[in-house]
Design an enzyme around this catalytic site. Sequence first.
Site, PDB file in Angstrom:
ATOM      1  N   GLY A  21       0.824  -1.213   0.000  1.00  0.00           N
ATOM      2  CA  GLY A  21       0.000   0.000   0.000  1.00  0.00           C
ATOM      3  C   GLY A  21       0.853   1.256   0.000  1.00  0.00           C
ATOM      4  N   ARG A  25       7.204   1.806   1.306  1.00  0.00           N
ATOM      5  CA  ARG A  25       7.535   0.384   1.478  1.00  0.00           C
ATOM      6  C   ARG A  25       8.032  -0.188   0.154  1.00  0.00           C
ATOM      7  NH1 ARG A  25       3.177  -3.143   4.186  1.00  0.00           N
ATOM      8  NH2 ARG A  25       3.297  -1.489   5.740  1.00  0.00           N
ATOM      9  N   ARG A  44       2.619  11.623  -8.309  1.00  0.00           N
ATOM     10  CA  ARG A  44       1.964  11.662  -6.984  1.00  0.00           C
ATOM     11  C   ARG A  44       2.760  10.936  -5.909  1.00  0.00           C
ATOM     12  NH1 ARG A  44      -4.032  12.634  -6.832  1.00  0.00           N
ATOM     13  NH2 ARG A  44      -4.415  13.604  -8.823  1.00  0.00           N
ATOM     14  N   ARG A  88      -0.554  -8.255  -4.291  1.00  0.00           N
ATOM     15  CA  ARG A  88      -0.611  -7.272  -3.209  1.00  0.00           C
ATOM     16  C   ARG A  88       0.103  -7.841  -2.004  1.00  0.00           C
ATOM     17  NH1 ARG A  88      -2.522  -3.823   0.452  1.00  0.00           N
ATOM     18  NH2 ARG A  88      -3.849  -4.638   2.106  1.00  0.00           N
ATOM     19  N   SER A  91      -1.047  -5.299   4.824  1.00  0.00           N
ATOM     20  CA  SER A  91      -1.291  -5.632   6.219  1.00  0.00           C
ATOM     21  C   SER A  91      -2.792  -5.777   6.440  1.00  0.00           C
ATOM     22  CB  SER A  91      -0.707  -4.560   7.142  1.00  0.00           C
ATOM     23  OG  SER A  91      -1.340  -3.335   6.887  1.00  0.00           O
ATOM     24  N   ASP A 206      -2.493  -5.819  13.292  1.00  0.00           N
ATOM     25  CA  ASP A 206      -3.229  -5.460  14.504  1.00  0.00           C
ATOM     26  C   ASP A 206      -4.385  -6.446  14.677  1.00  0.00           C
ATOM     27  OD1 ASP A 206      -3.858  -3.260  12.189  1.00  0.00           O
ATOM     28  OD2 ASP A 206      -5.701  -3.990  13.100  1.00  0.00           O
ATOM     29  N   ARG A 219       5.937  -2.106  10.905  1.00  0.00           N
ATOM     30  CA  ARG A 219       5.211  -2.515   9.691  1.00  0.00           C
ATOM     31  C   ARG A 219       6.119  -2.423   8.471  1.00  0.00           C
ATOM     32  NH1 ARG A 219       0.183  -1.259  12.041  1.00  0.00           N
ATOM     33  NH2 ARG A 219      -0.138   0.923  11.625  1.00  0.00           N
TER      34      ARG A 219
HETATM   35  N1  HPA Z   1      -8.891  -2.189   9.031  1.00  0.00           N
HETATM   36  C1  HPA Z   1      -8.737  -2.047   7.724  1.00  0.00           C
HETATM   37  N2  HPA Z   1      -7.593  -2.246   7.113  1.00  0.00           N
HETATM   38  C2  HPA Z   1      -6.538  -2.625   7.843  1.00  0.00           C
HETATM   39  C3  HPA Z   1      -6.633  -2.785   9.219  1.00  0.00           C
HETATM   40  C4  HPA Z   1      -7.877  -2.572   9.840  1.00  0.00           C
HETATM   41  O1  HPA Z   1      -8.022  -2.691  11.062  1.00  0.00           O
HETATM   42  N3  HPA Z   1      -5.401  -3.144   9.676  1.00  0.00           N
HETATM   43  C5  HPA Z   1      -4.602  -3.195   8.595  1.00  0.00           C
HETATM   44  N4  HPA Z   1      -5.275  -2.879   7.491  1.00  0.00           N
END
Ligand code: HPA
Length: 235
Positions: A21, A25, A44, A88, A91, A206, A219
Site C-alpha cells: 500500500g 515500502r 503523486r 498485493r 497488512s 493489529d 510494519r
Molecule cells: N482495518 C482495515 N484495514 C486494515 C486494518 C484494519 O483494522 N489493519 C490493517 N489494514
Amino acid sequence: MSTPHINAEKNQIAKVVLMPGDPLRAKYIADTFLTNVTQFNSVRNMFGYTGFYKGRRISVMGSGMGMPSIGIYSYELYKFFDVETIIRIGSCGAYTEELNLYDTILVTEAYSESTFALAQGKCINDTLKASDSINAKLDKIAKSINIPLVKGKIHSSDVFYREFPEEVMNLAKEKHLLGVEMESFALFHNANVTKKNAACLLTVSDSLVTHESTTAEERQTAFTNMMKIALEMAE
Ligand code: HPA
C-alpha cells in the site's frame, strides 16, 4: 507510454508487480532486496521500481490505500503496461483470536460490501477469488522456505474508522472472514476484467479482538516473511 497516474515506458515494468500500500515500502523493498534498480514512476509520489531478485526481474510499486486507489493503479498496469500478475503485499487487522501479530495470510477470496466491481463492470458478486494458479505457486514457495501460511477469506472494507465497530464482528463470523484490509476485492476484480492474475499476501498488523498493534516502523521493516515469498515470483 504514459497514463494519468504512471509515467513510464512499457518495457520499464516487469510482468510481475508486487504492490504494497505504502510507496515508501515499495522503495524499502527495492533498496533492500533488489539489484540494478530503476525507478519507473514518481507521479503523486506513488513510487514504482524495477530490479532483479536472485537475477530474475520484478517490479514493485505502491498502490495507495483503499479500493479506488488500487483500482486505478492495478487497472493501468494490467491494461496499458502489459503487466500479467499483481501480488498485493499488505497488512490486515485480525478478526479472530486464532491469528497472531505477524502471521502471514494467503488470501483465497475477498468479501466486500463495496460497489467497486458493480460500478466498474456490472459484477454483482460480493466475493471474488484470487488466482488459483498464483496461489498454488505462492503456497509452494512458502513451503520451500519454511514460512507457515494461514489460508482463507478476508474482508475488503471501504471503512477504516467505523462508528459501530462491534457490528463488523458479526459480519466476520457470518462470512467466515479471517481479517480486514481495504484493497484485495478491487484488485481481484480488475484482474478478472482484464483477464490477468492477482493474489494477495497479508501480514497481521493489529487485532480487532485483542487490540494489540504494531508500530508504523515495525510494519515497514518486519514484514520480510511475506516479501520473501512474493519476491520468489520474479521471472
Ligand atoms: N482495518 C482495515 N484495514 C486494515 C486494518 C484494519 O483494522 N489493519 C490493517 N489494514
